[in-house]
Design an enzyme around this catalytic site. Structure first.
Site, mmCIF file in Angstrom:
data_model
loop_
_atom_site.group_PDB
_atom_site.id
_atom_site.type_symbol
_atom_site.label_atom_id
_atom_site.label_comp_id
_atom_site.label_asym_id
_atom_site.label_seq_id
_atom_site.Cartn_x
_atom_site.Cartn_y
_atom_site.Cartn_z
ATOM 1 C CG ASP A 144 -2.059 -0.921 1.168
ATOM 2 O OD1 ASP A 144 -2.098 -1.727 0.219
ATOM 3 O OD2 ASP A 144 -2.923 -0.880 2.061
ATOM 4 C CG HIS A 286 2.323 0.069 4.263
ATOM 5 N ND1 HIS A 286 2.037 -0.830 5.268
ATOM 6 C CD2 HIS A 286 1.199 0.822 4.090
ATOM 7 C CE1 HIS A 286 0.794 -0.631 5.700
ATOM 8 N NE2 HIS A 286 0.262 0.353 4.996
#
Length: 338
Positions: A144, A286
């Site tokens: 992400d 991430h």
């Protein structure tokens, strides 16, 4: 006289060939075109019909060679919601007639490759049908908040080195800033998803603003890559049922949270992923933290050592994710907002 008989025989042969050829052509034309209702195509499943509408939007954009600035307009085109409406199955795809629209397009044909998992198998060519897959040894890595100008390319090199693919949920404002990196994500065989424009809490901003966030990011991704993202991952995982319905894209959550953003520690990231991951899981990480990106090579090697195959979200979900639903893993999905 002999020549005349030969001429007549030859003429008869030619006519018979033409007649047989014509009959064959007619038979062939009947097999490659078929009128069907959307109710038949979807078994009257409104979520499947929503998926067809999203595929239609991308086809309109591609057929008209539109730019990213026209993405907002494509969501205003009136597309079928009535199961009794008809379309045509052709040799190349699903042909749909359109009502008057700003793109001035009267008809589109959605390729069957874009309808896998959206339309019932019996209406698709065999090459585009879904088949049963075993997910007990499949894991989807997802990342992400990118793209990051330094870390995302580094991660892409790692994925290429180990010959695996992942799914990236990108923030629209970063896509606009680094479009080449978004293109590189797709060029590497990975998937791109929508992670909002600037990472707000959807539950706190309301349906209209949520739709705006998603549309704006779809526009940025289309501008950068020429494709609309299929999936949405809401920031913090928060989304209401109304927002899920309005977005008309599958919602992808996760079953393993690395919590890498809180640790910022490579060793802990590795341990968190390895202790919790099982077959069919979607792992959340991430690609904006150096420690997280540094953990990926070890995570890949250890998961592979356990016999896991690392795949994209589409592969894990067997290309059957539908709008209005949120997916936590291969066998765990629920209505969006619940």
């Amino acid at each position: 006289m002999k020549n005349k008989r030969l001429f007549l025989a030859s003429l008869a042969l030619i006519l018979s060939v033409l007649l047989i050829g014509g009959t064959t052509a007619q038979a062939k034309s009947k097999t490659v075109t078929k009128t069907v209702t959307f109710g038949q195509l979807t078994n009257k499943n409104t979520q499947r019909l929503a998926a067809i509408r999203q595929a239609a939007r991308e086809q309109i954009l591609k057929q008209t060679k539109s730019k990213g600035g026209q993405v907002t307009a494509v969501y205003k085109v009136k597309l079928p919601k009535n199961m009794a409406k008809k379309a045509t199955l052709t040799a190349t795809g699903l042909q749909m007639n359109l009502l008057a629209n700003s793109f001035k397009v009267k008809q589109i044909t959605i390729p069957y490759t874009q309808l896998k998992g959206k339309v019932l198998n019996r209406y698709l060519p065999k090459a585009n049908r879904t088949t049963t897959v075993k997910t007990n040894k499949m894991v989807a890595l997802t990342f992400d908040d990118g793209p990051d100008p330094t870390l995302t390319p580094r991660l892409l090199k790692t994925l290429k080195t180990y010959k695996v693919h992942a799914t990236f949920f990108e923030v629209g404002q970063s896509v606009s800033r680094y479009p080449k990196i978004s293109r590189a994500v797709l060029a590497g065989g990975n998937e791109l998803g929508n992670h909002s424009w600037n990472h707000p809490n959807f539950s706190a901003i309301g349906t209209a603003q949520t739709v705006s966030q998603i549309t704006r990011t779809n526009r940025a991704i289309f501008q950068a890559t020429g494709t609309l993202p299929q999936y949405v991952r809401p920031p913090y995982g928060n989304i209401t049922a109304a927002e899920g319905r309005a977005i008309e894209q599958p919602i992808i959550r996760w079953s393993v949270d690395s919590r890498d953003w809180s640790y910022l520690n490579t060793a802990k990231d590795i341990n968190e992923v390895m202790k919790d991951t099982r077959g069919g899981d979607i792992v959340l990480m991430h690609d904006i933290h150096a420690q997280s990106v540094a953990a990926v090579p070890t995570i890949i090697k250890r998961l592979k050592a356990k016999g896991y195959k690392l795949v994209t979200v589409s592969q894990l979900l067997n290309y059957q994710a539908l709008p209005g639903l949120q997916y936590f893993g291969a066998k765990d999905y629920r209505t969006a907002g619940k």
